[in-house]
Design a protein around this motif. Structure first.
Motif, short mmCIF file in Angstrom:
data_model
loop_
_atom_site.label_atom_id
_atom_site.label_comp_id
_atom_site.label_asym_id
_atom_site.label_seq_id
_atom_site.Cartn_x
_atom_site.Cartn_y
_atom_site.Cartn_z
N MET A 1 -1.32 42.02 -36.93
CA MET A 1 -2.29 41.66 -37.93
C MET A 1 -3.64 41.47 -37.25
SD MET A 1 -1.48 38.70 -40.64
CE MET A 1 -1.14 39.16 -42.26
N THR A 2 -4.66 42.14 -37.78
CA THR A 2 -6.00 41.98 -37.22
C THR A 2 -6.99 41.73 -38.35
OG1 THR A 2 -6.43 44.36 -37.31
CG2 THR A 2 -5.57 43.50 -35.24
N VAL A 3 -8.05 41.02 -38.01
CA VAL A 3 -9.15 40.78 -38.95
C VAL A 3 -10.38 41.43 -38.34
CG1 VAL A 3 -10.52 39.05 -40.17
CG2 VAL A 3 -8.15 38.56 -39.58
N ARG A 4 -11.05 42.23 -39.14
CA ARG A 4 -12.24 42.89 -38.63
C ARG A 4 -13.38 42.78 -39.63
NH1 ARG A 4 -13.17 47.80 -40.95
NH2 ARG A 4 -11.46 48.80 -42.05
N LYS A 5 -14.57 43.08 -39.14
CA LYS A 5 -15.77 43.08 -39.99
C LYS A 5 -15.96 44.46 -40.59
CE LYS A 5 -18.00 39.60 -37.24
NZ LYS A 5 -17.73 39.33 -35.91
N LEU A 6 -16.86 44.55 -41.53
CA LEU A 6 -17.19 45.83 -42.14
C LEU A 6 -17.93 46.71 -41.15
CD1 LEU A 6 -17.29 47.17 -45.09
CD2 LEU A 6 -19.65 46.48 -45.06
N ASP A 7 -17.56 47.97 -41.07
CA ASP A 7 -18.23 48.93 -40.21
C ASP A 7 -19.30 49.65 -41.03
OD1 ASP A 7 -19.05 50.95 -38.52
OD2 ASP A 7 -17.04 51.76 -38.16
N MET A 8 -20.56 49.27 -40.83
CA MET A 8 -21.66 49.84 -41.62
C MET A 8 -21.86 51.32 -41.35
SD MET A 8 -22.70 47.57 -43.71
CE MET A 8 -24.34 47.96 -44.31
N LYS A 9 -21.42 51.82 -40.20
CA LYS A 9 -21.54 53.25 -39.92
C LYS A 9 -20.60 54.06 -40.82
CE LYS A 9 -22.97 52.55 -35.18
NZ LYS A 9 -22.56 52.53 -33.78
N ARG A 10 -19.56 53.42 -41.30
CA ARG A 10 -18.60 54.06 -42.21
C ARG A 10 -18.64 53.37 -43.58
NH1 ARG A 10 -13.76 52.62 -40.79
NH2 ARG A 10 -12.84 54.19 -42.13
N TYR A 11 -19.82 52.97 -43.99
CA TYR A 11 -19.98 52.12 -45.18
C TYR A 11 -19.26 52.65 -46.41
CZ TYR A 11 -22.15 49.47 -48.93
OH TYR A 11 -22.35 48.69 -50.03
N ARG A 12 -19.48 53.90 -46.76
CA ARG A 12 -18.87 54.42 -47.99
C ARG A 12 -17.34 54.47 -47.88
NH1 ARG A 12 -19.61 56.48 -53.26
NH2 ARG A 12 -17.46 56.27 -53.83
N ALA A 13 -16.82 54.88 -46.74
CA ALA A 13 -15.37 54.90 -46.55
C ALA A 13 -14.80 53.48 -46.61
CB ALA A 13 -15.01 55.55 -45.22
N GLU A 14 -15.52 52.53 -46.02
CA GLU A 14 -15.10 51.13 -46.06
C GLU A 14 -15.10 50.62 -47.50
OE1 GLU A 14 -13.63 50.28 -43.28
OE2 GLU A 14 -15.04 48.94 -42.26
N PHE A 15 -16.13 50.99 -48.25
CA PHE A 15 -16.21 50.56 -49.65
C PHE A 15 -15.05 51.15 -50.45
CE2 PHE A 15 -18.04 49.46 -53.70
CZ PHE A 15 -18.75 48.32 -53.41
N ASP A 16 -14.67 52.39 -50.17
CA ASP A 16 -13.52 53.01 -50.83
C ASP A 16 -12.23 52.26 -50.50
OD1 ASP A 16 -15.17 54.89 -52.02
OD2 ASP A 16 -14.72 56.46 -50.56
#
Length: 180
Positions: free
Chosen positions: A1-16
């Motif tokens: 189990m890992t907790v990570r921050k949002l990757d702004m370089k992959r913003y749209r994929a992260e939002f999906d």
């Protein structure tokens, strides 16, 4: 189990990814309608200037994203003295205040995939999300956070946030009546 921050370089994929989790997590809630592709695109574009990757937590189990939380600055605090006007110069003040940060924030979006909502992992994921966002908020000198849109019948989530010291202060009701 890992907790990570949002990757702004992959913003749209992260939002999906976040949208897929949200649609799954909220699918059994009363009146829920999954977001459409057009709604997702519009929301992703509109939220981008407000999103701080340090205030977004994504929990992964074996590389699969299973939960998320998004904390946003309290825009009401940032625009309190604007008297309803953004033009001609208040938009500059707003950008400056958002860059500087607000002392209050809000968590409008959070969810855990239904397949993980029970058991030990399901109980741990929300705590990991909240703890990660809490650390990010403390680093930005946020002193108060509103955890909004918690359904009254969502006992597990209410128990989690109330065990952390939060208290319910608003209740919204939705009533239904047939017109025919």
């Amino acid at each position: 189990m890992t907790v990570r921050k949002l990757d702004m370089k992959r913003y749209r994929a992260e939002f999906d990814t976040v949208t897929a989790i949200f649609n799954d997590a909220w699918s059994q809630n009363w009146g829920f309608i999954p977001w459409t592709e057009a709604e997702i695109a519009h929301m992703a574009k509109g939220l981008k200037p407000l999103i701080d990757p340090n205030l977004v937590a994504i929990v992964e189990v074996n590389g699969e994203a299973v939960g998320f939380g998004i904390m946003l600055p309290n825009l009401n605090e940032a625009i309190a003295d604007f008297k309803g006007r953004l033009l001609p110069f208040n938009w500059i003040k707003l950008l400056w205040r958002l860059k500087r940060g607000t002392s209050t924030a809000r968590v409008p979006l959070m969810g855990v995939r239904r397949s993980y909502s029970g058991g030990l992992l399901g109980g741990l994921v929300p705590f990991l999300i909240i703890d990660s966002m809490r650390k990010g908020a403390l680093a930005k000198n946020v002193t108060h956070v509103e955890l909004s849109w918690i359904l009254e019948d969502n006992g597990p989530m209410r128990h989690i946030i109330e065990s952390l010291g939060s208290i319910p202060y608003k209740t919204y009701r939705v009533y239904e009546k047939s017109l025919a």
